[in-house]
Design a protein around this motif. Structure first.
Motif, PDB file in Angstrom:
ATOM      1  N   GLY A 158       0.769  -1.228   0.000  1.00 17.53           N
ATOM      2  CA  GLY A 158       0.000   0.000   0.000  1.00 17.53           C
ATOM      3  C   GLY A 158       0.799   1.277   0.000  1.00 17.53           C
ATOM      4  N   GLU A 203      -4.402   7.856   0.290  1.00 17.00           N
ATOM      5  CA  GLU A 203      -4.892   7.748   1.650  1.00 17.00           C
ATOM      6  C   GLU A 203      -4.211   8.785   2.559  1.00 17.00           C
ATOM      7  OE1 GLU A 203      -7.441   5.577   2.863  1.00 17.00           O
ATOM      8  OE2 GLU A 203      -7.772   5.558   0.696  1.00 17.00           O
ATOM      9  N   LEU A 240      -4.958   2.518  -1.478  1.00 17.52           N
ATOM     10  CA  LEU A 240      -5.694   1.269  -1.616  1.00 17.52           C
ATOM     11  C   LEU A 240      -5.792   0.998  -3.105  1.00 17.52           C
ATOM     12  CD1 LEU A 240      -8.491   1.889   1.040  1.00 17.52           C
ATOM     13  CD2 LEU A 240      -6.463   0.450   1.280  1.00 17.52           C
ATOM     14  N   ILE A 292      -7.367  -5.485   5.297  1.00 20.34           N
ATOM     15  CA  ILE A 292      -7.734  -4.097   5.493  1.00 20.34           C
ATOM     16  C   ILE A 292      -8.650  -4.052   6.718  1.00 20.34           C
ATOM     17  CG2 ILE A 292      -8.750  -2.033   4.473  1.00 20.34           C
ATOM     18  CD1 ILE A 292      -6.313  -3.072   2.974  1.00 20.34           C
ATOM     19  N   ASN A 301      -4.051   4.122   6.723  1.00 27.78           N
ATOM     20  CA  ASN A 301      -4.844   4.761   5.682  1.00 27.78           C
ATOM     21  C   ASN A 301      -5.733   5.814   6.337  1.00 27.78           C
ATOM     22  OD1 ASN A 301      -3.746   2.852   3.795  1.00 27.78           O
ATOM     23  ND2 ASN A 301      -5.200   1.355   4.608  1.00 27.78           N
ATOM     24  N   THR A 341      -8.703   3.282   7.735  1.00 27.08           N
ATOM     25  CA  THR A 341      -8.420   1.846   7.786  1.00 27.08           C
ATOM     26  C   THR A 341      -6.926   1.647   8.026  1.00 27.08           C
ATOM     27  OG1 THR A 341      -8.033   1.667   5.392  1.00 27.08           O
ATOM     28  CG2 THR A 341     -10.294   1.251   6.169  1.00 27.08           C
ATOM     29  N   SER A 358      -3.749  -1.141   6.923  1.00 26.46           N
ATOM     30  CA  SER A 358      -3.328  -2.276   6.100  1.00 26.46           C
ATOM     31  C   SER A 358      -2.301  -3.057   6.899  1.00 26.46           C
ATOM     32  CB  SER A 358      -2.717  -1.809   4.780  1.00 26.46           C
ATOM     33  OG  SER A 358      -3.668  -1.136   3.982  1.00 26.46           O
TER      34      SER A 358
END
Length: 431
Positions: free
Chosen positions: A47, A68, A105, A189, A230, A233, A235
Motif C-alpha cells: 500500500g 490515503e 488502496l 484491510i 490509511n 483503515t 493495512s
C-alpha cells in the motif's frame, strides 16, 4: 475495436497502466487488457506509493488521485516474542507538497489511474483473459483472448501480467519460478476510526505512518510484516518466501493471525474490524532471476520481469518506471517502423542504465544470502532484543557488568567470530 493496434498492453497494474498512459499520450493506438472486473480488483500491494515515479507520468497527481495519507514517519521494528527494538525516521518535510510517498488502496487508485490512461486515448477492456501471444515467423504479432473471435493484433505486445507471467513463460523467456524466488504476502484491510488512528500512531490530520516488522513477525522465516495507516483503515500483512513456509509448514493466514495477535502489534489494531482479505505472490529472486525481457515484437515489464527490490520493499515504483520506459521505446520503434528485438532492446538499456537496473544489481545476492543463512532472523534479532533488555533494565548491576553479560550472551569466541563474519557478509551483499 480496430483490427490492429500499435500496441497491446496485457495487465492493468501500475506497470501496464503507466505504459498504456504514456503510449496513448504519445499518440499510439493502444489497447489495455485487464482480467479483473476493473483495474485494481486483482491487484495487491502493501500500500505504499512513491511520488517521484508516479509524477514522472502524471505531474502533481496527488492533488486529485485517491491517495490515503502522505507518509511522515517510517518505523522499523525488530521483534522478538515479547519485545521489539524500534527505530524510525519522522520528517515533517514529508508532510508538505510535493511529499515523498503515500499509502493507497489499490482497488481505488488503479481505477483512477486507468481512467487517466483512457482520457489520453487508451482503450481499456476488462474481464478478459489473454491465453497466449500470437507468434508468426518468430515475432509476436498479437494476443489470443478468451473472448469469441478473441485474436487481437498489434505491432508490439507489452506483458505486464504479474509475477507468474504465463505469457512470458510460454514464450520461453523464463522458467517456472522456484519457491525460494517467490514470496506470498497475505494482508487485511482493517476498519478503524480516523481519529483513533491518528492518536495511536501520533499523527496529525493528513499524516501517515508505516511500520515494517522483522524477526518474530515471520517466526524467523525470511520476509517482513507491515502495518500501514490509511484514512480510516489500517493495512496489515506479512510476506515470506514460499520455501520458508513449506519448510516450516506454516499456512499464510495463520502467520497473519500470529502477527495480528503479537503483543507488540495488538494494541495498534485493537477495536478494528476486518474489511477485506488479500493475498499476492511477489517476485523475490531479484536480478539473478530476471529472464529475457525483450523479443521480436514483445517487451516484459513490472513484476512479470521480476522487478522488485525486496530490501527496500519497492515494487510499484519500479513497475511504473519500467512501464514508462517501455512506452518510450515503443514510440521510438513506431517512428522507426522497426519492432525487432534489436530495436526494442533500447528498453533493456534504459532500464539497466537507470535506478531500476542499478538497484536490482546492487541487491542481486541479498535474498539468496539471507535465505541461505537464516540465523540473521532466527538468532540475531532475538539477540539484539535481549541485549537491549539487559542494558535498559535497572537492577542494581553496573553498566560494566551489564556490558560483560551482553558480550557473554554472544557466545563462545568461535560463535563471536561467526557473528562478525556474518555481519561482514551481510554488509557485502548490501553495499
Amino acid at each position: 475495436m480496430p483490427e490492429k493496434f500499435d500496441c497491446i498492453v496485457v495487465g492493468a497494474g501500475p506497470a501496464g497502466i503507466s505504459c498504456a498512459h504514456d503510449l496513448a499520450k504519445g499518440g499510439a493506438n493502444v489497447l489495455l487488457i485487464e482480467r479483473g472486473e476493473y483495474p485494481g480488483s486483482k491487484n495487491v500491494m502493501g500500500g505504499v506509493l512513491y511520488r517521484k515515479m508516479m509524477e514522472d507520468i502524471i505531474p502533481e497527481f496527488y492533488k486529485e488521485a485517491p491517495i490515503e495519507r502522505p507518509i511522515v514517519e517510517q518505523r522499523f521494528m525488530m521483534m522478538d516474542k515479547e519485545s521489539a527494538v524500534t527505530f524510525s525516521y519522522k520528517g515533517l518535510e514529508w508532510a508538505k507538497e510535493p511529499y515523498n510517498n503515500f499509502t493507497v488502496l489499490r482497488a481505488n487508485f488503479d481505477q483512477w489511474f486507468a481512467e487517466k490512461a483512457v482520457e489520453q486515448g487508451a482503450i481499456l477492456v476488462n474481464e478478459t483473459v489473454v491465453l497466449e501471444c500470437i507468434v508468426e515467423n518468430g515475432k509476436v504479432v498479437g494476443v489470443r483472448t478468451d473472448r469469441p473471435d478473441g485474436d487481437i493484433y498489434a505491432d508490439v505486445v507489452v506483458l505486464a501480467d504479474g509475477v507468474n507471467s504465463l505469457l512470458a513463460q510460454k514464450l520461453g523467456f523464463h522458467k517456472e519460478l522456484k519457491p525460494e524466488e517467490t514470496a506470498l504476502a497475505t494482508m487485511e484491510i482493517l476498519k478503524l476510526d480516523k481519529k483513533v488512528i491518528e492518536d495511536r500512531f501520533n499523527l496529525e490530520e493528513n499524516q501517515g505512518c508505516t511500520i515494517e516488522l522483522f524477526g518474530d513477525a515471520t517466526k524467523g522465516i525470511l520476509g517482513t510484516g507491515f502495518l500501514y495507516t490509511n484514512k480510516d483503515t489500517l493495512s496489515i500483512g506479512v510476506g515470506t518466501l514460499l520455501s520458508g513456509m513449506i519448510k516450516h509448514k506454516i499456512k499464510p493466514y495463520d502467520l497473519l493471525e500470529y502477527v495480528k495477535n503479537h503483543p507488540m502489534i495488538r494494541p495498534y489494531i485493537q477495536g478494528s474490524e476486518p474489511q477485506e482479505y488479500l493475498a499476492h505472490l511477489i517476485p523475490e529472486g531479484g536480478f539473478n532471476s530476471m529472464g529475457k525481457i525483450v523479443g521480436n515484437g514483445v517487451i516484459v515489464i513490472g513484476d512479470a520481469s521480476q522487478l522488485v527490490n525486496a530490501i527496500h520493499r519497492e515494487g510499484s515504483n519500479l513497475a511504473m518506471t519500467s512501464g514508462r520506459l517501455a512506452a518510450e521505446t515503443v514510440l521510438l520503434a513506431m517512428r522507426a517502423g522497426n519492432f525487432s528485438e534489436s530495436m526494442l532492446s533500447r528498453y533493456r538499456e534504459k532500464l539497466y542504465e537507470g535506478f531500476v537496473g542499478q538497484d536490482m544489481k546492487k541487491y542481486k545476492d541479498s535474498t539468496h544470502h539471507f535465505n541461505k543463512f537464516p540465523q540473521y532472523f532466527e538468532e540475531y534479532i532475538p539477540m539484539i532484543n535481549k541485549a537491549a533488555s539487559q542494558m535498559f533494565t535497572v537492577d542494581g548491576s553496573s553498566k560494566w557488568e551489564k556490558q560483560k553479560k551482553v558480550i557473554r550472551g554472544l557466545g563462545s569466541a568461535k560463535e563471536k567470530m561467526k557473528l562478525a563474519r556474518d555481519v561482514y557478509k551481510a554488509w557485502k551483499v548490501m553495499k
